[in-house]
Design an enzyme around this catalytic site. Sequence first.
Site, PDB file in Angstrom:
ATOM      1  N   LYS A  72       2.033  -3.881   6.719  1.00  0.00           N
ATOM      2  CA  LYS A  72       2.420  -3.824   5.292  1.00  0.00           C
ATOM      3  C   LYS A  72       3.928  -3.625   5.173  1.00  0.00           C
ATOM      4  O   LYS A  72       4.595  -4.300   4.383  1.00  0.00           O
ATOM      5  CB  LYS A  72       1.678  -2.691   4.576  1.00  0.00           C
ATOM      6  N   SER A 128       0.831  -1.203   0.000  1.00  0.00           N
ATOM      7  CA  SER A 128       0.000   0.000   0.000  1.00  0.00           C
ATOM      8  C   SER A 128       0.862   1.249   0.000  1.00  0.00           C
ATOM      9  O   SER A 128       1.988   1.244   0.528  1.00  0.00           O
ATOM     10  CB  SER A 128      -0.858  -0.023   1.273  1.00  0.00           C
ATOM     11  N   TYR A 160      -1.933  -1.398  11.105  1.00  0.00           N
ATOM     12  CA  TYR A 160      -2.201  -1.935   9.766  1.00  0.00           C
ATOM     13  C   TYR A 160      -1.049  -1.575   8.827  1.00  0.00           C
ATOM     14  O   TYR A 160      -0.492  -2.432   8.135  1.00  0.00           O
ATOM     15  CB  TYR A 160      -3.523  -1.376   9.210  1.00  0.00           C
TER      16      TYR A 160
HETATM   17  P1  NAD Z   1     -10.859  -7.450   1.533  1.00  0.00           P
HETATM   18  O1  NAD Z   1     -11.027  -7.431   3.017  1.00  0.00           O
HETATM   19  O2  NAD Z   1     -12.057  -7.278   0.683  1.00  0.00           O
HETATM   20  O3  NAD Z   1     -10.114  -8.799   1.088  1.00  0.00           O
HETATM   21  C1  NAD Z   1      -9.211  -9.481   1.925  1.00  0.00           C
HETATM   22  C2  NAD Z   1      -9.666 -10.923   1.984  1.00  0.00           C
HETATM   23  O4  NAD Z   1      -8.758 -11.661   2.827  1.00  0.00           O
HETATM   24  C3  NAD Z   1     -11.061 -11.107   2.593  1.00  0.00           C
HETATM   25  O5  NAD Z   1     -11.849 -11.862   1.688  1.00  0.00           O
HETATM   26  C4  NAD Z   1     -10.824 -11.859   3.904  1.00  0.00           C
HETATM   27  O6  NAD Z   1     -11.889 -12.732   4.207  1.00  0.00           O
HETATM   28  C5  NAD Z   1      -9.508 -12.570   3.612  1.00  0.00           C
HETATM   29  N1  NAD Z   1      -8.669 -12.875   4.797  1.00  0.00           N
HETATM   30  C6  NAD Z   1      -8.286 -12.014   5.771  1.00  0.00           C
HETATM   31  N2  NAD Z   1      -7.503 -12.666   6.659  1.00  0.00           N
HETATM   32  C7  NAD Z   1      -7.373 -13.947   6.219  1.00  0.00           C
HETATM   33  C8  NAD Z   1      -6.704 -15.089   6.710  1.00  0.00           C
HETATM   34  N3  NAD Z   1      -6.002 -15.062   7.841  1.00  0.00           N
HETATM   35  N4  NAD Z   1      -6.786 -16.238   6.011  1.00  0.00           N
HETATM   36  C9  NAD Z   1      -7.508 -16.304   4.857  1.00  0.00           C
HETATM   37  N5  NAD Z   1      -8.175 -15.248   4.355  1.00  0.00           N
HETATM   38  C10 NAD Z   1      -8.110 -14.084   5.030  1.00  0.00           C
HETATM   39  O7  NAD Z   1      -9.751  -6.348   1.176  1.00  0.00           O
HETATM   40  P2  NAD Z   1      -9.315  -5.757  -0.244  1.00  0.00           P
HETATM   41  O8  NAD Z   1      -9.736  -4.348  -0.281  1.00  0.00           O
HETATM   42  O9  NAD Z   1      -9.702  -6.671  -1.324  1.00  0.00           O
HETATM   43  O10 NAD Z   1      -7.746  -5.759  -0.054  1.00  0.00           O
HETATM   44  C11 NAD Z   1      -6.930  -6.839  -0.468  1.00  0.00           C
HETATM   45  C12 NAD Z   1      -5.508  -6.573  -0.010  1.00  0.00           C
HETATM   46  O11 NAD Z   1      -5.060  -5.327  -0.530  1.00  0.00           O
HETATM   47  C13 NAD Z   1      -5.357  -6.479   1.512  1.00  0.00           C
HETATM   48  O12 NAD Z   1      -4.125  -7.061   1.875  1.00  0.00           O
HETATM   49  C14 NAD Z   1      -5.304  -4.980   1.749  1.00  0.00           C
HETATM   50  O13 NAD Z   1      -4.597  -4.653   2.906  1.00  0.00           O
HETATM   51  C15 NAD Z   1      -4.569  -4.507   0.503  1.00  0.00           C
HETATM   52  N6  NAD Z   1      -4.847  -3.102   0.186  1.00  0.00           N
HETATM   53  C16 NAD Z   1      -6.143  -2.691   0.041  1.00  0.00           C
HETATM   54  C17 NAD Z   1      -6.423  -1.347  -0.219  1.00  0.00           C
HETATM   55  C18 NAD Z   1      -7.840  -0.872  -0.338  1.00  0.00           C
HETATM   56  O14 NAD Z   1      -8.071   0.335  -0.243  1.00  0.00           O
HETATM   57  N7  NAD Z   1      -8.822  -1.727  -0.568  1.00  0.00           N
HETATM   58  C19 NAD Z   1      -5.350  -0.436  -0.343  1.00  0.00           C
HETATM   59  C20 NAD Z   1      -4.044  -0.894  -0.215  1.00  0.00           C
HETATM   60  C21 NAD Z   1      -3.796  -2.246   0.053  1.00  0.00           C
END
Ligand code: NAD
Length: 339
Positions: A154, A125, A150
Amino acid sequence: MHVIVTGGAGYIGTHTCLELLASGHEVTVIDNLSNASQEGLRRVERLTGKSLRFIQADLVDPVATEKVFQECPNATAVIHFAGLKAVGESSEKPLLYYHNNLTGTLNLCQAMQRHGIKNIVFSSSATVYGDPASVPITEDFPLGICTNPYARTKAMIEDILRDLHAADSTWNVILLRYFNPVGAHESGEIGEDPNGIPNNLMPYIAQVAVGRLKQLSVFGNDYPTPDGTGVRDFIHVVDLAKGHLRALEKLEQQPGAIAYNLGTGQGCSVLEIIHAFEKASGKTVKFVIAPRRKGDIACCYADPSRAEKELGWKAERGIEAMCVDTWNWQSKNPKGYGR
Ligand code: NAD
Ligand code: UDP
């Protein structure tokens, strides 16, 4: 290519699975469904006319994680989305965040190592840059001071993966530093379905427009930006998903450990987004100006030129498409997947 996608049932994961299937890849998703339902993946299968394998498993469970790899002997790469991502909650429950995100990643990498799969794309991120000294941000900017657990997970996972490559150069690691992912697939069938009241701007606006929430609070209008509100680099989730396919192709060239910004390179203010959303939806988005939110920075946008040069990837969709597609998803699915 057979790709294991952790967290593939989530927001960015479903959009990426769709692009993977559409491009002919074989996909196995591991997700514990802590922040998702299986409905999104069912819709991905419907939209593509192809099927994927779903395994409900928790990465913090080493036995369950190992079992997934035993069931996928021909997998060659992992896209690692799984993690908890709510900034505020991470300050209230730091142990949960460190355990889930770090232990989960360690278990995953250990299983990968045991099975000789040494290609990983990780969801990092822009938060790892902290409060940057200037914009646009390039990948060689110093990693900044993280303001919440958080963000620290990362930064720590980036370190872990860089260390893995340093110890064994046959590991290939691509760190994708996302800016602000928004929008939804143009079908309106899959999109962002936050649990409870959204923390992020775009889903909040969408829920005000659809009548689920009364009004938006704009956190601060006294920043040193053109209209005083925060400026971010919003990127359409479909562009972001396609970036993962380019990253997988790059892994085949054995690039070592390398980070790429995935953003548009354009800053957009909170007020600009509100107005673009009103235009796209034909709805009024009621808002009030509220105090600044703790930990927020004034302005953050990417220099995405490394991704363009080295991955052949460039964001194609602008703010208008981001708002039109968010509204299409939100108005067709006012309660998301109905979790
Ligand atoms: P999201 O919460 O929709 O997806 C994450 C998925 O991981 C979920 O389906 C959840 O059920 C699963 N999960 C969490 N912990 C788990 C575990 N221990 N074992 C198995 N599954 C697990 O989030 P997203 O927005 O799709 O983000 C995906 C990734 O991108 C994340 O790592 C997030 O930190 C990163 N990210 C997201 C954003 C954003 O704004 N959406 C920005 C930067 C980085
Ligand atoms: N924001 C806002 N009201 C909200 C949520 C967010 O004004 O209800 C602002 C926030 O202060 C920041 C921008 O919108 O300037 C983007 O915030 P978001 O939480 O979506 O992403 P961040 O950049 O913090 O990861």
